[in-house]
Motif scaffolding. Structure first.
Motif, PDB file in Angstrom:
ATOM      1  N   UNK A 158     -22.364  -6.867 -14.418  1.00 35.84           N
ATOM      2  CA  UNK A 158     -21.428  -8.002 -14.266  1.00 35.84           C
ATOM      3  C   UNK A 158     -21.536  -9.030 -15.430  1.00 35.84           C
ATOM      4  N   UNK A 159     -20.707  -9.880 -15.403  1.00 39.07           N
ATOM      5  CA  UNK A 159     -20.473 -11.027 -16.493  1.00 39.07           C
ATOM      6  C   UNK A 159     -21.544 -12.212 -16.138  1.00 39.07           C
ATOM      7  N   UNK A 160     -21.688 -12.839 -16.988  1.00 40.68           N
ATOM      8  CA  UNK A 160     -22.676 -13.953 -16.718  1.00 40.68           C
ATOM      9  C   UNK A 160     -22.378 -15.086 -15.928  1.00 40.68           C
ATOM     10  N   UNK A 161     -23.101 -15.597 -15.229  1.00 42.99           N
ATOM     11  CA  UNK A 161     -22.596 -17.161 -14.161  1.00 42.99           C
ATOM     12  C   UNK A 161     -23.103 -17.958 -15.261  1.00 42.99           C
ATOM     13  N   UNK A 162     -22.073 -18.857 -16.011  1.00 41.58           N
ATOM     14  CA  UNK A 162     -22.591 -19.778 -17.043  1.00 41.58           C
ATOM     15  C   UNK A 162     -23.067 -21.080 -16.547  1.00 41.58           C
ATOM     16  N   UNK A 163     -22.767 -21.263 -15.052  1.00 36.19           N
ATOM     17  CA  UNK A 163     -23.324 -22.476 -14.312  1.00 36.19           C
ATOM     18  C   UNK A 163     -24.774 -22.554 -14.733  1.00 36.19           C
ATOM     19  N   UNK A 223     -29.387 -18.158  -6.412  1.00 34.68           N
ATOM     20  CA  UNK A 223     -28.147 -17.244  -6.371  1.00 34.68           C
ATOM     21  C   UNK A 223     -28.498 -15.762  -5.948  1.00 34.68           C
ATOM     22  N   UNK A 224     -29.972 -15.605  -6.159  1.00 34.90           N
ATOM     23  CA  UNK A 224     -30.417 -14.144  -5.825  1.00 34.90           C
ATOM     24  C   UNK A 224     -30.840 -14.144  -4.242  1.00 34.90           C
ATOM     25  N   UNK A 225     -30.425 -13.242  -3.688  1.00 39.88           N
ATOM     26  CA  UNK A 225     -30.747 -12.936  -2.158  1.00 39.88           C
ATOM     27  C   UNK A 225     -32.303 -13.124  -1.840  1.00 39.88           C
ATOM     28  N   UNK A 226     -33.076 -12.378  -2.779  1.00 38.28           N
ATOM     29  CA  UNK A 226     -34.587 -12.372  -2.570  1.00 38.28           C
ATOM     30  C   UNK A 226     -35.313 -13.596  -3.152  1.00 38.28           C
ATOM     31  N   UNK A 227     -34.447 -14.704  -3.672  1.00 33.83           N
ATOM     32  CA  UNK A 227     -34.781 -16.049  -3.783  1.00 33.83           C
ATOM     33  C   UNK A 227     -35.942 -16.061  -4.963  1.00 33.83           C
TER      34      UNK A 227
END
Length: 264
Positions: A158-163, A223-227
């Motif tokens: 996937x591409x990076x989430x720049x936020x 942003x990660x489901x496993x937190x």
């Protein structure tokens, strides 16, 4: 039918791990050592390799200092390992240029990234893996249990989430993502080409906690489901699974170890 302990045993097998002085490479070395493999650890930093070897117990460890951008050195490595260790059964391509690599025109904004850095990354991240598999092939085929593990990245998927990066100096070069994606596709090509004697799979780690800025870590964990971010230990089980007979019917797969990041 074999027991789980029998399926996961690597006794009598030799594993070559590149980038073994790095965080993930060292964790993979620990996992395969615990399963009984003879280890051939390769990196460009001999001192760091020696430190890694000191933490390993109960197995034979052999160290190889190699520059993966030097084709002659890369192509010579599998023969050196096989001659030293009486074979080569498992190849882990873990070495890579990463976001923190200090290279002119690399870890800078996209407008200033340079082709020379891009090419250098491809040499280490993709071309060296191609060369190592090619030169290792006679040994990997010998027992019918040969396994290649290419270590890619979630940014090869996937591409990076720049936020996540706002307010930090952290980098995510285009060449890193592109080369890691190429490595995963090389896995697919090799898996269908080298079967049935040799299995080829990819492991793609998500973000690993390495004392990044607190704002980045907080955003990443949200942003990660496993937190949480990964630790090196999170990759040991997958590496052992792919190296051993636990995965004897698995080839051409990309196992993304990212805490669910790519599942959104």
């Amino acid at each position: 039918m074999r027991t789980i302990s029998e399926l996961m045993s690597l006794s009598g097998r030799t594993a070559l791990i590149t980038g073994a002085a790095g965080h993930i490479g060292a964790a993979i070395a620990e996992a395969l050592a615990e399963a009984g493999a003879t280890l051939a650890l390769a990196d460009r930093r001999l001192g760091a390799l020696e430190a890694c070897a000191e933490r390993l117990h109960g197995t034979s460890v052999n160290l190889f200092e190699v520059d993966l951008s030097d084709e002659a050195s890369v192509r010579a490595l599998p023969d050196q390992v096989a001659n030293c260790c009486a074979g080569l059964d498992i190849l882990v391509n873990c070495a890579a240029f990463v976001g923190t690599t200090e290279l002119a025109g690399w870890a800078v904004p996209f407008e200033r990234q340079q082709s020379a850095a891009w090419r250098a990354a491809y040499e280490v991240n993709v071309t060296a893996a191609f060369e190592l598999v090619q030169q290792s092939l006679p040994y990997l085929k010998r027992t019918g249990k040969g396994s290649v593990i290419n270590v890619s990245s979630l940014y090869g998927v996937v591409g990076p989430d720049w936020r996540l990066y706002e307010g930090t100096t952290m980098a995510n070069p285009a060449g890193y993502a592109a080369s890691k994606g190429a490595l995963a596709q090389l896995t697919n090509w090799l898996a269908t080409t080298l079967a049935p004697e040799v299995r080829v799979n990819t492991m793609s780690p998500g973000g690993v906690w390495r004392d990044q800025p607190a704002c980045f870590v907080e955003r990443y964990e949200r942003r990660t489901p496993l937190a949480r971010m990964a630790t090196e230990e999170d990759f040991k089980g997958v590496a052992l699974f792919l190296a051993s007979d636990m995965s004897s019917y698995v080839t051409g797969q990309n196992i993304v170890v990212d805490g669910g990041w790519c599942a959104w």
